[in-house]
Design an enzyme around this catalytic site. Structure first.
Site, PDB file in Angstrom:
ATOM      1  N   LYS A   1       1.133  49.941  72.442  1.00 32.28           N
ATOM      2  CA  LYS A   1       2.424  49.628  73.058  1.00 32.28           C
ATOM      3  C   LYS A   1       2.212  49.572  74.561  1.00 32.28           C
ATOM      4  O   LYS A   1       1.829  50.574  75.172  1.00 32.28           O
ATOM      5  CB  LYS A   1       3.454  50.712  72.717  1.00 32.28           C
ATOM      6  CG  LYS A   1       4.714  50.624  73.576  1.00 32.28           C
ATOM      7  CD  LYS A   1       5.711  51.731  73.274  1.00 32.28           C
ATOM      8  CE  LYS A   1       6.721  51.855  74.416  1.00 32.28           C
ATOM      9  NZ  LYS A   1       7.718  52.914  74.176  1.00 32.28           N
TER      10      LYS A   1
ATOM     11  N   GLY B   1      16.627  53.972  74.510  1.00 32.76           N
ATOM     12  CA  GLY B   1      18.077  53.968  74.649  1.00 32.76           C
ATOM     13  C   GLY B   1      18.839  54.295  73.377  1.00 32.76           C
ATOM     14  O   GLY B   1      20.004  54.663  73.425  1.00 32.76           O
TER      15      GLY B   1
ATOM     16  N   ASN C   1      12.693  58.007  69.967  1.00 29.70           N
ATOM     17  CA  ASN C   1      11.954  59.215  70.275  1.00 29.70           C
ATOM     18  C   ASN C   1      12.886  60.321  70.743  1.00 29.70           C
ATOM     19  O   ASN C   1      13.169  61.258  69.999  1.00 29.70           O
ATOM     20  CB  ASN C   1      10.884  58.929  71.330  1.00 29.70           C
ATOM     21  CG  ASN C   1       9.976  60.125  71.587  1.00 29.70           C
ATOM     22  OD1 ASN C   1      10.218  61.226  71.095  1.00 29.70           O
ATOM     23  ND2 ASN C   1       8.930  59.930  72.353  1.00 29.70           N
ATOM     24  N   THR C   2      13.424  60.177  71.950  1.00 31.21           N
ATOM     25  CA  THR C   2      14.219  61.249  72.538  1.00 31.21           C
ATOM     26  C   THR C   2      15.343  61.729  71.622  1.00 31.21           C
ATOM     27  O   THR C   2      15.555  62.944  71.470  1.00 31.21           O
ATOM     28  CB  THR C   2      14.822  60.771  73.883  1.00 31.21           C
ATOM     29  OG1 THR C   2      13.769  60.213  74.663  1.00 31.21           O
ATOM     30  CG2 THR C   2      15.450  61.923  74.634  1.00 31.21           C
TER      31      THR C   2
END
Lengths: 260, 66, 371
Positions: free
Chosen positions: A97, A185, A206-207
């Protein structure tokens, strides 16, 4: 879009891609992967800290996953290329990535450097998935130089603000042939479903998972949301009869015979 | 003698291999990545290359990331 | 990769089989989609879709208003010469046709330009037959340089050129290219183009792309409807336009739907294209390519043209003369002797403008101006 997700000729079993950053406890990761059914899993490369050695992140990732190292930390194409090559040499496979960030305030990707890095790495035989700000000309260029997928951001990285770039991502979905994967996001399962309903081929989260109270359950919820959104997309949303057909105001002239 | 490790200068003993250096630090050489003077080196070389003065060593590892 | 590869991919497709298995649900489903893929487009060109013309029209109108507003761009053609070395069975300029051959000199071009500019046009489409000897690029270039004094935009509809030749004309003042493949079906193309450089199917097929590469601002393509199964020809025209749109984002791509008209010579259409067929082509094209220009010429009669405007037309020619020297020439009899095809809509610019205003549309004579 087919029912199967194919990236660079390789079939991918899940449309949820999972990032492994920010987990409070890395030992949760195997369970999150299992429950969310994620198959593509991202990792990052960093200098070793000899004082605080911890278990290698790779050891938490099941063997049947596709490892996708990112190039985070790179501020330009050259650094991204270097990181990608190191990761591959370390046995991470060909997937990478591209993440090039030269802006420390908003952490927005540098599209220009990203194109350059993508072009170089494609030539080196990598399967390149560039993370980018949704811009049609940039996406076209990425596709042209051989990106395996294009990963526009839904909102600035780590903000969990949802699919703020929806109209731009919609254009990429319409115009770009390689898969569009919404990255960054996505804050809630409903955001992920929204991106999939729009026609994204996958989302990378992820977050939102790592910082949830219960990453395992939320990971599962994301997996389900991604599937649900994709199904809705395939089924075609709401057969709303937008165009009434009672009269023929526009084509009536065709039945009036020779009208001149 | 002085070598550079992860950007910092460090005094080490003469005549040790990269593997010995890592073991001294308590690092498991599996799944880490070594860049030796700008070149990525394979697992076997770790045990063969003897460090000399002014060498530049990058010891990298995979961490969580999105 | 050029469009030819795409053509080859579809050349042997079982069109009839695909159209046969379609049902009403399929068509309705497609009409409910926001975006159409290639097969959807093909479905809307099918016999099954014929009973959905009104639904297609409503959607087409909406899309056109969204992308273009209520404006119709007006232009007129200027024939510079009718010398032609090709033998195309369907064309009035065919080398074997015993017609009066003419080529305007610069002062004649100036006269024509003045007459056309006086009607209000600021965009012009210049045409020649295919004769590199009688109308070389140099001649066309000189004409263009002269015409830039009268017009803000100059389009060419001439024989296919190489990229550097297009670049040369662009440097002289050309900004738009019109070139019709005439027939996409390669076998039929070979049959209809008996002799001359136009026999080179591939070179013509790639001409629009060469124009894009050379830096044309707008490219207009089309098939001459009637030479071959119109459904397939419309399909290939549409996917050709899509190919150009996808690869050259900076180029404004538009489609023309010229129907065979009676003309000099004996060849008559092989596939009859009725009004409803023409409407179906226009609507399917609009739904497939929402932002492509759609062009209707004076080949079509006034009443039909008027009805097509609200369905998605964005460009039309007006007060067109298809003979060489037709504007400044007072003797209108001459038109009938040497024109490339018959004009069906003979209205003046003012009449067309009035008709557009009545329908709530704004006629546009000048769309852009390059500095």
């Amino acid at each position: 879009m087919t029912a199967k997700l194919i990236i660079d000729g390789q079939e991918v079993g899940s449309r949820l891609f999972l990032g492994t950053g920010k987990f409070p406890d890395k030992s949760l990761i195997p369970q999150v992967i299992e429950n969310s059914k994620a198959q593509v899993v991202t990792v990052a490369l960093r200098r070793m800290n000899f004082e605080a050695q911890e278990e290698n992140i790779i050891n938490y990732i099941p063997d049947d996953c596709i490892l996708m190292p990112n190039t985070s930390g790179a501020r330009n194409a050259e650094e991204a290329v270097k990181i990608a090559k190191i990761a591959r040499a370390a046995g991470c496979g060909d997937w990478v990535k591209i993440e090039v960030i030269s802006d420390n305030k908003y952490l927005l990707p540098d599209n220009y450097e990203t194109i350059k890095a993508t072009e170089i790495l494609v030539k080196e035989g990598f399967t390149v998935l560039p993370y980018m700000s949704p811009d049609l000309m940039v996406a076209k260029e990425l596709e042209k130089v051989g990106a395996a997928a294009v990963m526009p951001l839904g909102a600035p990285i780590g903000t969990n603000r949802g699919l703020r770039t929806k109209e731009l991502v919609r254009i990429l979905i319409e115009e770009i042939e390689v898969p569009i994967i919404v990255d960054a996001g996505i804050g809630k399962p409903s955001d992920a479903a929204e991106a999939m309903e729009l026609g994204a081929e996958a989302v990378l989260v992820n977050t939102a998972v790592a910082t949830a109270n219960d990453p395992v359950i939320i990971g599962e919820a994301f997996g389900q949301a991604v599937e649900a959104g994709h199904k809705a997309y395939l089924a075609g949303l709401g057969r709303t009869k937008k165009y009434a057909s009672a009269s023929s105001p526009l084509t009536g002239f065709l039945n009036e015979g020779a009208n001149d | 003698m002085l070598i550079k490790v992860n950007g910092k200068e460090e005094e080490i003993n003469e005549e040790i291999t990269i593997l010995q250096y890592l073991e001294n630090k308590g690092v498991n050489p599996e799944n880490i990545v070594i860049q030796y003077n700008g070149e990525i080196i394979d697992g076997e070389d770790v045990d063969e290359i003897i460090l000399v003065a002014n060498d530049n060593l990058e010891v990298l590892k995979f961490v969580g990331g999105g | 990769m050029s469009f030819y590869d795409k053509y080859l991919k579809w050349e042997d497709f079982d069109f009839a089989g695909y159209w046969k298995q379609l049902n009403d649900d399929d068509i309705e489903e497609i009409l409910n989609q926001e975006r159409l893929n290639t097969l959807d487009y093909l479905a809307l060109l099918s016999p099954k879709a014929e009973k959905y013309l009104e639904l297609m029209a409503q959607k087409a109108q909406k899309l056109t208003l969204k992308h273009f507003g209520k404006v119709v761009f007006l232009y007129t053609p200027l024939y510079l010469a009718n010398y032609c070395v090709n033998q195309c069975l369907y064309c009035g300029f065919n080398v074997k046709e015993n017609i009066e051959r003419k080529k305007l000199n610069l002062s004649e071009i100036a006269k024509e330009a003045e007459a056309i500019a006086n009607m209000g046009f600021r965009h012009i489409l210049i045409l020649t037959g295919e004769s590199r000897k009688k109308t070389p690029v140099k001649y066309i270039k000189e004409a263009v340089e002269l015409l830039t004094d009268y017009f803000d935009s100059i389009a060419i509809e001439i024989y296919p050129l190489e990229i550097d030749e297009y670049e040369e004309l662009i440097a002289a003042g050309v900004d738009s290219l019109t070139i019709y493949q005439e027939v996409y079906n390669q076998e039929q193309y070979d049959r209809l183009h008996i002799a001359g450089p136009k026999r080179n199917y591939h070179f013509r097929l790639d001409a629009p792309e060469r124009g894009c590469k050379a830096g044309m601002r707008a490219v207009n393509i089309g098939a001459l409807l009637g030479l071959e199964d119109w459904r397939k020809e419309a399909f290939f025209t549409g996917i050709h336009a899509e190919y150009l749109q996808n690869n050259y984002l900076d180029v404004e791509v538009s489609l023309s739907v010229p129907r065979m008209r009676p003309h000099l010579g004996s060849f008559q259409p092989e596939s009859k294209v009725e009004d409803e067929n023409l409407v179906q082509i226009l609507l399917a094209s609009r739904l497939f390519l929402p932002r492509a220009g759609l062009n209707i010429s004076t080949r079509e009669r006034a009443s039909l043209r008027d009805n097509l405007i609200s369905l998605g037309i964005t460009k039309m020619s007006a007060n067109a003369k298809t003979s060489v020297g037709g504007y400044a020439e007072s003797n209108t009899e001459l038109d009938d002797d040497t024109c490339q095809f018959e004009i069906s809509d003979n209205r003046t610019v003012n009449e067309v403008t009035t008709m557009l205003h009545k329908q709530g549309y704004q006629p546009v004579f000048k769309n852009w101006h390059i500095f």
